[in-house]
Design an enzyme around this catalytic site. Sequence first.
Site, short mmCIF file in Angstrom:
data_model
loop_
_atom_site.label_atom_id
_atom_site.label_comp_id
_atom_site.label_asym_id
_atom_site.label_seq_id
_atom_site.Cartn_x
_atom_site.Cartn_y
_atom_site.Cartn_z
N PRO A 114 0.62 -1.22 0.07
CA PRO A 114 -0.07 0.32 -0.02
C PRO A 114 1.01 1.31 0.13
O PRO A 114 2.07 1.29 0.42
CB PRO A 114 -0.79 -0.15 1.41
CG PRO A 114 -0.82 -1.48 1.60
CD PRO A 114 0.50 -2.01 1.31
N ARG A 115 0.27 2.33 -0.39
CA ARG A 115 1.08 3.73 -0.72
C ARG A 115 1.71 4.28 0.79
O ARG A 115 2.73 4.57 0.72
CB ARG A 115 -0.08 4.54 -1.22
CG ARG A 115 -0.52 4.40 -2.24
CD ARG A 115 -1.59 5.19 -3.05
NE ARG A 115 -1.93 4.99 -4.47
CZ ARG A 115 -2.87 5.59 -5.11
NH1 ARG A 115 -3.69 6.67 -4.30
NH2 ARG A 115 -3.30 5.38 -6.37
#
Length: 669
Positions: free
Chosen positions: A336-337
């Site tokens: 995830p970012r």
Amino acid sequence: MKLDSKIPEGHISEKWTNHKNHLKLVAPNNRPKIDVIVVGTGLAGASAAASLGEMGYNVKAFCFQDSPRRAHSIAAQGGVNAAKNYQNDGDSVYRLFYDTIKGGDYRAREANVHRLAEVSGNIIDQCVAQGVPFAREYGGLLDNRSFGGTQVQRTFYAAGQTGQQLLLGAYSALSRQIGLGRVKMYNRHEMLDIVKVDGKARGIIARDLVTGEIQRHSAHAVIIASGGYGNVYFLSTNAMGSNVTAGWKIHKQGALFANPCYVQIHPTCIPVHGTNQSKLTLMSESLRNSGRIWVPKKKEDAEAIRAGKLKPTQIAEEDRDYYLERRYPAFGNLVPRDVASRAAKERCDAGYGIEANDTNEGVYLDFSSEIQSKGKQAAYAKGNHNPTDAEVTALGKQWLEEKYGNLFTMYQKITDENPYETPMKIYPAVHYTMGGVWVDYNLQSTIPGCFVAGEANFSDHGANRLGASALMQGLADGYFVLPYTVSNYLADEIRTGKIATDSPEFVEAEKRVQDQINFFLNNNGTKSVDYFHKKLGLIMWNKVGMGRNAQGLTEAIAEIDALRKEFYKDVFVPGSADEMNPELEKAIRVADFMELGQLMAMDALQREESCGGHFREEHQDAEGETLRDDENFSFVGAWEYQGEDINKEVLHKEELKYEFIKIAARNYK
């Protein structure tokens, strides 16, 4: 104030269907008697306005751009998620729901997220019917690719311009309703306040940005779909005009503002190149499908690269640290970012950054492995089972160009470097805001009749949004949620009749707007709006950015408070009110950013845990990962405005209950 989220009873897979079945309706013959205002014409606003117009309501739609096609949704690159399972790799509505909750670090409302996953498939069908040119496989079927935080391929895309194509689809639907007279479009108009009559939202005050005229517009319901507040940091990937004003004005009139500290820092953006820069550029997360992220293993190599003495292509494979693959083998470059961003910051803070800017912040996104892999596959498919190195490279570059061509062209135009030949330079930047106006399950704020959709609300992403889920939420809200829930509210308004704009409430709201405009134009200051916006941005990035701590947040609250006072004392706004005046527009927006920035720091200070994009340095494990405190902070923090002193805002808590998902520490290893 007690928060009522209005989450329906029953099993999570049946909540939305049962809820829809029992909502009140407005008969077709009554809909033309009812007015609805939509503020913002990005994916959420355009789809809501088009849908409500098609149903027969009288809709007024407002955007500050010269056309709805200029909304910031157009900048989305990588794709839109949907649980279609076309790749037969195990995807399902439940898995999309689970991935979204987990990606948001268990800080999202369970029922809203499941509804989002449920309607995701409808979005694709709707957009294909509109003619959106999604990428297709050789046989003509819709193609998918992977995005961060998932182990399935569920992202539908149109090259590197998915947002633009989806917005054109929504715009075509909106244009049809404009042509039929059901939607009246107000381009170059900005909402500057909401009007409440007897506690209900009954209209807005808008300014014509070309003539400066202040206008009153009445309606039976108001929908705010004005996007996020990332520009509070000054430098972000948001359009220069993106602002929080519509959301903040309704906050000041009684709408609670939820989780303002939840900000997404996107890991793949072109690094800052100088102090005079005013905009950052996103490189799509989809590139992490094909690119590998690395920094040199040796500090002396990083120093030589920054000094221009060494090129990245001269670093041997064994001297490269593919740090995401090393730390997170299960997800690799597709974590995830928030995870990818913090990992990049950690490497750069440790001295391994490769960009020769003021902070040495930058890492590489390298496509050389993909060029070789896809080149060999392409050669084999052509019947060439023994290709030369040159043939492999040429075919690999051709494959990349077909997949990401416009992104590579954009990068080369900005940096004057060829990403087919040398790795891209990237670094995290502010991109999206998960916080926003608090809404219940019906997307209604704490102001009756005022609904909030898309990025402007807090509803679906918790503390971190997964890639390709913003477009999904905007279209889900506009096409498949608001038409039901707004109608449920309007069912009680069919006898109300036309709402007059000469009431004391409209007069008072217009006076508030006019007084603010007069103040800025008559303020004999010496410094530009941008001077103050940049100073605010530096405070926010350094102290309310990727890494936060109690000392920095406490300092930020005091510094923003002082900066705000200086802003009102010394800002200079040229021009007049009765003309096109971009500096006046910016002054009004930055005034709201000042107040919001202070609240963001307060929210981050009270949240004594690390979750998703909110990383408190005091709360991390031995490996630098987030440490949540589920016992004390499993709630939505919704703030109530209490007057000009932002320090007096009151925090309300909506407890997050997970009945259908097991809470666990996020693990992408």
